[in-house]
Write a protein that holds these residues in place. Structure first.
Motif, PDB file in Angstrom:
ATOM      1  N   ALA A  94       0.819  -1.223   0.000  1.00 33.59           N
ATOM      2  CA  ALA A  94       0.000   0.000   0.000  1.00 33.59           C
ATOM      3  C   ALA A  94       0.848   1.266   0.000  1.00 33.59           C
ATOM      4  O   ALA A  94       0.395   2.323  -0.453  1.00 33.59           O
ATOM      5  CB  ALA A  94      -0.940  -0.006   1.203  1.00 33.59           C
ATOM      6  N   ASP A  95       2.103   1.156   0.499  1.00 33.61           N
ATOM      7  CA  ASP A  95       2.977   2.337   0.551  1.00 33.61           C
ATOM      8  C   ASP A  95       3.352   2.841  -0.841  1.00 33.61           C
ATOM      9  O   ASP A  95       3.759   4.001  -0.994  1.00 33.61           O
ATOM     10  CB  ASP A  95       4.266   2.012   1.325  1.00 33.61           C
ATOM     11  N   LEU A  96       3.227   1.998  -1.845  1.00 31.34           N
ATOM     12  CA  LEU A  96       3.603   2.400  -3.202  1.00 31.34           C
ATOM     13  C   LEU A  96       2.586   3.359  -3.812  1.00 31.34           C
ATOM     14  O   LEU A  96       2.909   4.056  -4.782  1.00 31.34           O
ATOM     15  CB  LEU A  96       3.734   1.160  -4.106  1.00 31.34           C
ATOM     16  N   LYS A  97       1.376   3.382  -3.260  1.00 27.37           N
ATOM     17  CA  LYS A  97       0.306   4.275  -3.746  1.00 27.37           C
ATOM     18  C   LYS A  97       0.193   4.193  -5.273  1.00 27.37           C
ATOM     19  O   LYS A  97       0.224   5.204  -5.992  1.00 27.37           O
ATOM     20  CB  LYS A  97       0.563   5.708  -3.306  1.00 27.37           C
ATOM     21  N   LEU A  98       0.060   2.975  -5.754  1.00 24.66           N
ATOM     22  CA  LEU A  98       0.079   2.734  -7.197  1.00 24.66           C
ATOM     23  C   LEU A  98      -1.055   3.442  -7.935  1.00 24.66           C
ATOM     24  O   LEU A  98      -0.848   4.037  -8.990  1.00 24.66           O
ATOM     25  CB  LEU A  98       0.011   1.218  -7.457  1.00 24.66           C
ATOM     26  N   LYS A  99      -2.261   3.368  -7.385  1.00 26.67           N
ATOM     27  CA  LYS A  99      -3.399   3.995  -8.069  1.00 26.67           C
ATOM     28  C   LYS A  99      -3.293   5.517  -8.047  1.00 26.67           C
ATOM     29  O   LYS A  99      -3.570   6.186  -9.042  1.00 26.67           O
ATOM     30  CB  LYS A  99      -4.707   3.541  -7.411  1.00 26.67           C
TER      31      LYS A  99
END
Length: 220
Positions: free
Chosen positions: A167-172
């Motif tokens: 979730a830390d990657l904040k892909l969306k």
């Protein structure tokens, strides 16, 4: 659970057609293989449901072989453009429910589409695009086109994001890319909602448009 077996007619048993026919049969489907070349037919006789020597340019020959009763007819004839086109027309005429066809170039692709082929395949072009994508980004292990510009990519987690939560990657938010999940070896670790901790060499399955996926790879 495996899908129920289906019936396929593969017309043209060169390298491409014979490979498809053998794999479909291995999956438990009923497969009719058709070619004008006796040697090509003999090579598959014991590997598929029914192999027949026939000229697919002859509508009656396809009807007699049972092509009209198949769920899908694959026209896998390669360089003989006339035979390829006539086989497509004849498969449609005898009542094949769905027709896929192999094309040798973009013009041929357009012709087959106009003739009613539901899916037209350009094997060399498609494989070439696939190889180029993987060569361009060594972290990309595989990718699959989903249509409408979307792809699923199998991406090896590099050191830059190892140790982070998915979730830390904040892909969306940052890249308009969605995570379908993470694989570690043969284990599925979960999707973004389960927020697994990433390790280097995990496989991150991403869904997105090509440019967005490229932007994510370039950010690392």
């Amino acid at each position: 659970m495996s899908p129920p077996p289906r019936s396929f007619a593969v017309i043209g048993l060169g390298t491409f057609g014979s490979t498809v026919a053998k794999e479909l049969a291995r999956f438990g489907n009923y497969v009719i293989g058709i070619d004008i070349n006796e040697r090509a037919v003999s090579a598959l006789a014991d590997l598929i449901s029914y192999a027949v020597i026939a000229d697919a340019r002859d509508e009656a020959a396809l009807r007699e072989a049972g092509v009209g009763d198949c769920d899908v007819a694959l026209i896998a004839i390669g360089e003989d453009l006339e035979a390829n086109v006539l086989s497509t027309i004849n498969a449609k005429m005898v009542g094949a429910e769905t027709i896929w066809a192999k094309a040798i170039n973009r013009t041929h692709h357009r012709i087959l589409s106009k003739l009613g082929a539901e899916r037209v395949i350009l094997p060399e072009e498609e494989v070439g695009l696939h190889v180029a994508q993987v060569l361009h980004n060594p972290r990309m292990r595989n990718y699959l086109s989903m249509g409408n510009g979307f792809h699923v990519v199998n991406f090896l987690v590099p050191e830059e994001i190892g140790g982070k939560r998915l979730a830390d990657l904040k892909l969306k938010e940052r890249f308009r890319v969605r995570s379908l999940g993470v694989m570690r070896g043969t284990d599925f670790l979960g999707s973004e909602a389960e927020n697994p901790l990433l390790k280097v060499e995990d496989k991150l399955m991403l869904l997105g448009r090509r440019n967005d996926l490229r932007d994510f790879a370039a950010s690392l």
